[in-house]
Design a protein around this motif. Structure first.
Motif, PDB file in Angstrom:
ATOM      1  N   GLU A 199     -17.648  95.901  34.267  1.00  0.00           N
ATOM      2  CA  GLU A 199     -17.697  96.642  33.005  1.00  0.00           C
ATOM      3  C   GLU A 199     -17.817  95.703  31.812  1.00  0.00           C
ATOM      4  N   LEU A 200     -17.085  94.559  31.847  1.00  0.00           N
ATOM      5  CA  LEU A 200     -17.147  93.607  30.737  1.00  0.00           C
ATOM      6  C   LEU A 200     -18.543  93.001  30.612  1.00  0.00           C
ATOM      7  N   GLU A 201     -19.158  92.605  31.736  1.00  0.00           N
ATOM      8  CA  GLU A 201     -20.481  91.997  31.673  1.00  0.00           C
ATOM      9  C   GLU A 201     -21.540  92.998  31.202  1.00  0.00           C
ATOM     10  N   VAL A 202     -21.445  94.240  31.697  1.00  0.00           N
ATOM     11  CA  VAL A 202     -22.402  95.256  31.255  1.00  0.00           C
ATOM     12  C   VAL A 202     -22.272  95.504  29.757  1.00  0.00           C
ATOM     13  N   GLU A 203     -21.045  95.540  29.251  1.00  0.00           N
ATOM     14  CA  GLU A 203     -20.820  95.764  27.826  1.00  0.00           C
ATOM     15  C   GLU A 203     -21.358  94.598  27.005  1.00  0.00           C
ATOM     16  N   GLN A 204     -21.187  93.360  27.493  1.00  0.00           N
ATOM     17  CA  GLN A 204     -21.716  92.203  26.778  1.00  0.00           C
ATOM     18  C   GLN A 204     -23.240  92.241  26.701  1.00  0.00           C
ATOM     19  N   VAL A 205     -23.875  92.568  27.825  1.00  0.00           N
ATOM     20  CA  VAL A 205     -25.350  92.643  27.821  1.00  0.00           C
ATOM     21  C   VAL A 205     -25.841  93.753  26.894  1.00  0.00           C
ATOM     22  N   ARG A 206     -25.151  94.909  26.933  1.00  0.00           N
ATOM     23  CA  ARG A 206     -25.539  96.018  26.060  1.00  0.00           C
ATOM     24  C   ARG A 206     -25.402  95.630  24.574  1.00  0.00           C
ATOM     25  N   SER A 207     -24.304  94.928  24.221  1.00  0.00           N
ATOM     26  CA  SER A 207     -24.085  94.522  22.830  1.00  0.00           C
ATOM     27  C   SER A 207     -25.133  93.513  22.383  1.00  0.00           C
ATOM     28  N   GLN A 208     -25.446  92.541  23.271  1.00  0.00           N
ATOM     29  CA  GLN A 208     -26.451  91.539  22.926  1.00  0.00           C
ATOM     30  C   GLN A 208     -27.822  92.171  22.720  1.00  0.00           C
ATOM     31  N   LEU A 209     -28.182  93.075  23.626  1.00  0.00           N
ATOM     32  CA  LEU A 209     -29.484  93.726  23.527  1.00  0.00           C
ATOM     33  C   LEU A 209     -29.579  94.572  22.254  1.00  0.00           C
ATOM     34  N   THR A 210     -28.505  95.283  21.919  1.00  0.00           N
ATOM     35  CA  THR A 210     -28.506  96.109  20.708  1.00  0.00           C
ATOM     36  C   THR A 210     -28.670  95.254  19.450  1.00  0.00           C
ATOM     37  N   GLY A 211     -27.950  94.113  19.396  1.00  0.00           N
ATOM     38  CA  GLY A 211     -28.072  93.231  18.233  1.00  0.00           C
ATOM     39  C   GLY A 211     -29.470  92.681  18.070  1.00  0.00           C
ATOM     40  N   GLU A 212     -30.088  92.261  19.185  1.00  0.00           N
ATOM     41  CA  GLU A 212     -31.436  91.717  19.094  1.00  0.00           C
ATOM     42  C   GLU A 212     -32.443  92.779  18.645  1.00  0.00           C
ATOM     43  N   LEU A 213     -32.288  93.994  19.147  1.00  0.00           N
ATOM     44  CA  LEU A 213     -33.197  95.065  18.743  1.00  0.00           C
ATOM     45  C   LEU A 213     -33.056  95.373  17.253  1.00  0.00           C
ATOM     46  N   HIS A 214     -31.808  95.423  16.759  1.00  0.00           N
ATOM     47  CA  HIS A 214     -31.588  95.671  15.329  1.00  0.00           C
ATOM     48  C   HIS A 214     -32.188  94.555  14.467  1.00  0.00           C
ATOM     49  N   ALA A 215     -31.992  93.291  14.909  1.00  0.00           N
ATOM     50  CA  ALA A 215     -32.520  92.171  14.142  1.00  0.00           C
ATOM     51  C   ALA A 215     -34.049  92.211  14.102  1.00  0.00           C
ATOM     52  N   ALA A 216     -34.648  92.498  15.254  1.00  0.00           N
ATOM     53  CA  ALA A 216     -36.113  92.562  15.293  1.00  0.00           C
ATOM     54  C   ALA A 216     -36.631  93.706  14.418  1.00  0.00           C
ATOM     55  N   GLY A 217     -35.934  94.854  14.438  1.00  0.00           N
ATOM     56  CA  GLY A 217     -36.354  95.985  13.610  1.00  0.00           C
ATOM     57  C   GLY A 217     -36.233  95.681  12.124  1.00  0.00           C
ATOM     58  N   ALA A 218     -35.134  94.995  11.743  1.00  0.00           N
ATOM     59  CA  ALA A 218     -34.950  94.645  10.327  1.00  0.00           C
ATOM     60  C   ALA A 218     -36.025  93.676   9.859  1.00  0.00           C
ATOM     61  N   ALA A 219     -36.349  92.670  10.705  1.00  0.00           N
ATOM     62  CA  ALA A 219     -37.395  91.712  10.337  1.00  0.00           C
ATOM     63  C   ALA A 219     -38.744  92.403  10.183  1.00  0.00           C
ATOM     64  N   HIS A 220     -39.003  93.319  11.104  1.00  0.00           N
ATOM     65  CA  HIS A 220     -40.272  94.036  11.025  1.00  0.00           C
ATOM     66  C   HIS A 220     -40.348  94.905   9.770  1.00  0.00           C
ATOM     67  N   ALA A 221     -39.249  95.577   9.433  1.00  0.00           N
ATOM     68  CA  ALA A 221     -39.227  96.409   8.222  1.00  0.00           C
ATOM     69  C   ALA A 221     -39.402  95.566   6.959  1.00  0.00           C
ATOM     70  N   ALA A 222     -38.766  94.379   6.917  1.00  0.00           N
ATOM     71  CA  ALA A 222     -38.909  93.509   5.744  1.00  0.00           C
ATOM     72  C   ALA A 222     -40.356  93.034   5.588  1.00  0.00           C
ATOM     73  N   GLU A 223     -40.990  92.740   6.705  1.00  0.00           N
ATOM     74  CA  GLU A 223     -42.375  92.280   6.651  1.00  0.00           C
ATOM     75  C   GLU A 223     -43.289  93.387   6.123  1.00  0.00           C
ATOM     76  N   ILE A 224     -43.071  94.603   6.563  1.00  0.00           N
ATOM     77  CA  ILE A 224     -43.890  95.720   6.084  1.00  0.00           C
ATOM     78  C   ILE A 224     -43.675  95.945   4.583  1.00  0.00           C
ATOM     79  N   SER A 225     -42.411  95.809   4.144  1.00  0.00           N
ATOM     80  CA  SER A 225     -42.113  96.000   2.712  1.00  0.00           C
ATOM     81  C   SER A 225     -42.834  94.962   1.843  1.00  0.00           C
ATOM     82  N   ARG A 226     -42.839  93.713   2.304  1.00  0.00           N
ATOM     83  CA  ARG A 226     -43.529  92.671   1.536  1.00  0.00           C
ATOM     84  C   ARG A 226     -45.024  92.930   1.491  1.00  0.00           C
TER      85      ARG A 226
END
Length: 331
Positions: free
Chosen positions: A196-223
């Motif tokens: 359960e701990l390892e699955v939760e760590q992988v889920r948290s890491q994947l969620t953070g990376e997806l959010h970061a990639a989405g934010a970068a993409h949104a900033a690029e479109i805004s510029r």
């Protein structure tokens, strides 16, 4: 006393079909009871194996629900446990039936010897003219019975010692079984918590990376939109370069997602390994349980054998006393 009997496979197959129709699984003990305790245990066991192979019938599997296990894993574990338990019970029943048959044959031999002695005594009373010869024969039988009495006493003492040793081994095996059950439960809890701990760590890491990639993409479109409003012509000239940059961003995002999926697959593989280790530990525990059942069956057989020997010893002692009294009366 050696005995011969003929037992056809068709007869055993018909009894197995009747037992199965009644909602029970055919076993050596049930078939032997249906046959009136006739036939060899080895022959019944071979016919029973042939019946299962030809009929394709399978035992009813006792189902257990295990947390965080798939339906397939649960089914495979239950099938393996039932096969292991049935194999242990079959071997224990075969050993018990063989011992019971041997004791029954010994009992019948003893009865025949006693009957022969009684016939000799009756003939001695009816033929007084052969009194001296009969007395000599009776004395020889008395000596033989006394030797048998001594042998039975020795065998009884050995059986009692063997029974005491079996009881000690049974207590030791029960202690080991309890310890292994506790260790297995602890291991299962640790494996579940770690998974359960390892699955939760992988889920948290994947969620953070997806959010970061989405934010970068949104900033690029805004510029790009701000540039389009101020310098439309320049945007037309730089469209190709911007498209290439966007492609690189998408590739980078795809790589990040692939890495995240790879980490998730690794976690699933590790969890599967933990489940395999747990299944191995469960198999070892079931093997110890099978050994415990076999020891208990052996203790029951030894107890029955001790009781039979004690009965035979009592009869032999009574017969010796009767023959001593008859000798003193004739004398």
């Amino acid at each position: 006393m050696a005995r011969t009997s003929s037992l056809a496979y068709e007869q055993v197959a018909a009894i197995c079909a009747q037992i199965a129709a009644g909602g029970q699984r055919p076993t050596i003990a049930r078939v032997a009871v249906a046959l009136g305790n006739k036939g060899s245990t080895r022959v019944i066991s071979s016919y029973l194996t042939r019946y299962f192979e030809e009929s394709g019938s399978a035992q009813q599997i006792e189902r257990h629900a295990r947390p965080n296990w798939s339906e397939t894993e649960n089914l495979q574990a239950d099938v393996f446990l039932n096969q292991l338990r049935d194999l242990a019970l079959t071997h224990a029943q075969a050993a018990f039936d063989g011992e019971r048959l041997a004791l029954r044959e010994q009992h019948e031999d003893m009865l025949e010897r006693v009957q022969a002695a009684e016939d000799a005594a009756a003939e001695l009373g009816e033929n007084k003219e052969k009194l001296e010869a009969a007395l000599s024969q009776q004395a020889e039988q008395l000596a033989s019975l006394r030797d048998a009495h001594i042998g039975l006493q020795d065998e009884l003492e050995n059986a009692r010692a063997e029974l005491a040793g079996s009881q000690t081994r049974l207590e030791h095996a029960m202690g080991e079984l309890v310890s292994q059950k506790d260790a297995m439960a602890t291991l299962e809890r640790e494996l579940n918590a770690r998974r359960e701990l390892e699955v939760e760590q992988v889920r948290s890491q994947l969620t953070g990376e997806l959010h970061a990639a989405g934010a970068a993409h949104a900033a690029e479109i805004s510029r790009e939109r701000e540039i389009a409003q101020g310098e439309r012509a320049y945007l037309m000239e730089q469209t190709h370069e911007l498209r290439q940059a966007l492609t690189r961003e998408k590739e980078a995002l795809g790589k990040a997602l692939a890495e995240a999926r790879k980490d998730a697959d690794a976690s699933r593989t590790l969890a599967a390994q933990y489940r395999t280790d747990l299944a191995v530990e469960r198999g070892r525990l079931e093997e110890r349980a099978g050994q415990l059942v076999k020891t208990e069956q052996g203790n029951e057989a030894l107890t029955a054998r001790v009781q039979a020997l004690e009965g035979a010893l009592a009869k032999a002692e009574q017969r010796i006393e009767t023959m001593d009294s008859a000798s003193r009366t004739v004398g």
